[in-house]
Design an enzyme around this catalytic site. Structure first.
Site, mmCIF file in Angstrom:
data_model
loop_
_atom_site.group_PDB
_atom_site.id
_atom_site.type_symbol
_atom_site.label_atom_id
_atom_site.label_comp_id
_atom_site.label_asym_id
_atom_site.label_seq_id
_atom_site.Cartn_x
_atom_site.Cartn_y
_atom_site.Cartn_z
ATOM 1 N N PRO A 2 3.224 -3.695 -3.622
ATOM 2 C CA PRO A 2 1.786 -3.658 -3.744
ATOM 3 C C PRO A 2 1.244 -2.269 -3.650
ATOM 4 C CG PRO A 2 2.461 -4.252 -1.543
ATOM 5 C CD PRO A 2 3.626 -3.682 -2.239
ATOM 6 N N GLU A 3 0.253 -2.049 -4.444
ATOM 7 C CA GLU A 3 -0.527 -0.825 -4.332
ATOM 8 C C GLU A 3 -1.897 -1.228 -3.796
ATOM 9 O OE1 GLU A 3 -0.096 1.630 -7.875
ATOM 10 O OE2 GLU A 3 1.707 0.532 -8.422
ATOM 11 N N HIS A 104 13.068 -16.052 3.726
ATOM 12 C CA HIS A 104 12.446 -14.736 3.875
ATOM 13 C C HIS A 104 11.068 -14.798 4.515
ATOM 14 C CE1 HIS A 104 15.824 -13.165 1.774
ATOM 15 N NE2 HIS A 104 15.524 -13.744 0.632
#
Length: 291
Positions: A2-3, A104
Site C-alpha cells: 500500500p501507498e 496469515h
DNA sequence: CCGCGGGCCTGAGAGC
DNA sequence: TGCTCTCAGGCCCGCG
C-alpha cells in the site's frame, strides 16, 4: 502493498469501528511481523479505548486512552478486514474475493463496537508497535518523514528545497520518504507522467530558478493523483482491498504503471510507454512527453 | 552526509 | 500437472 491512498482507504474503513471503541480482546496468532510485537502486546491493548485513528505517510496511528499510540504499517502485503459480530450482512456490491488465507491472520482485534478486525499479512513486512504519545515525535519510524503531500505545507518551494543538490534521479527522490512522505512506486510513476517529467532527470534540476515551473507541476500532479486515488478507494493490484473486502478502483486509471507497450495517454503524444529498472524497481514512463 | 544494493517473506504467474 | 524462476505496491541496514 500500500501507498498513501491505500492506507488512507484502510483508515477510513477502520475509523467508524475503531474510534470510540474499546479493545475487548486482542489475539496475536503470531508476533513475528517485521519486528516482534512483544509478549504483552495484547494485554497492553485490551481494555483501552481508541480515541482517534489517524495516518502519517503510510502509517496508521491509533491514539489510545492509555496514553500510548498504536503505530501500524501494512508493509507490502498487509490488509485489514472488518467483520461484524452481529447485525446485518454487509450490503456491498457483488465481488469475488480470492479467499484470504486465514493462516496469515496474525492479529485480531475484537472491538466494543461489535467489529472483529483482522490483520492479514502473508509476507509479514507489516508492523505494529506501541509508542508512548509523548515519545511519538522522537519515534525513529516517523521522525525523518518528510511533509504530507496532501497538506498545505507541501508546495513547490518545499519540494524544491528537498531536491536541491540531489544528484539522484527524480524517481529516487520522490520515493525517498524524507523528501515527501507516502508515495511508492506506482504513484511516483503516475505523478511524474502527469507532470511530464522524466524519472531519470536529476532531482536537483527542479530546484533551480528555471526549474520552478517543473516543481510546481510536480506538486500539482502528486496532489491530484493521490486525491483521485483516495476517492477511488485506492488501487487493487494483488493485495489491496477496502476493509469490507471490496476492490479499489484506481488501477483502471493508471496512465503508465504496468502499461509497457501501450500508447501514451497524453493528448497528441504518440509515444509508447516503456518499462525500465531504477534502483531495482520497475519504472514506467513515456520517453516522448516526459523530459 | 549520500547513494546503492541486498535482505527480509510469501504467493502469483510465466515458461518449460 | 508440476517444477523452477522471476517479480511484487516497503523499509532498514551496511557498504563504499
Amino acid at each position: 502493498m500500500p501507498e498513501l491512498p491505500e492506507v488512507e482507504t484502510v483508515r477510513r474503513g477502520l475509523q467508524p469501528v475503531m474510534e470510540g471503541a474499546r479493545f475487548l480482546k486482542v489475539i496475536a496468532h503470531r508476533g513475528d511481523l517485521r519486528w516482534p510485537l512483544g509478549q504483552d502486546f495484547a494485554a497492553r491493548l485490551e481494555g483501552k479505548t481508541v480515541e482517534g485513528l489517524g495516518r502519517r505517510a503510510k502509517y496508521l496511528l491509533a491514539d489510545l486512552s492509555s496514553g500510548e499510540v498504536l503505530v501500524m504499517h501494512l508493509g507490502m502485503s498487509g490488509s485489514f478486514r472488518v467483520a461484524h459480530r452481529r447485525g446485518k450482512a454487509m450490503p456491498g456490491r457483488y465481488y469475488h474475493e480470492r479467499a484470504r488465507n486465514a493462516a496469515h491472520d496474525h492479529v485480531v482485534f475484537h472491538m466494543s463496537s461489535g467489529a472483529r478486525i483482522s490483520f492479514n499479512d502473508p509476507r509479514r513486512f507489516g508492523m505494529m508497535k506501541l509508542v508512548p504519545r509523548a515519545e511519538l515525535d522522537r519515534e525513529p519510524l516517523l521522525r525523518a518523514l518528510g511533509p504530507e503531500p496532501l497538506g498545505n505545507e507541501f508546495d513547490a518551494a518545499t519540494l524544491a528545497r528537498a531536491c536541491k543538490g540531489k544528484k539522484t534521479s527524480l524517481k529516487a527522490a520522490l520515493s525517498d520518504q524524507r523528501v515527501v512522505a507516502g508515495l511508492g512506486n506506482i504513484y511516483v510513476c503516475e505523478a511524474l507522467h502527469r507532470a511530464r517529467l522524466s524519472p531519470k532527470r536529476r532531482a536537483s534540476t527542479i530546484a533551480t530558478k528555471a526549474g520552478a515551473p517543473n516543481a510546481q507541476r510536480l506538486v500539482d500532479a502528486i496532489k491530484a493523483v493521490l486525491a483521485e486515488a483516495i476517492a477511488a478507494g485506492g488501487s487493487s493490484l494483488r493485495d489491496h482491498r477496502r476493509t469490507d473486502g471490496e476492490l479499489g478502483d484506481f488501477q483502471h486509471n493508471f496512465r503508465v504503471y504496468d502499461r509497457a507497450g501501450k500508447p501514451c495517454p497524453t493528448p497528441r503524444c504518440n509515444g509508447t510507454i516503456r518499462r525500465m529498472v531504477q534502483g531495482g524497481r520497475s519504472t514506467f514512463f513515456c520517453p516522448v512527453c516526459q523530459r
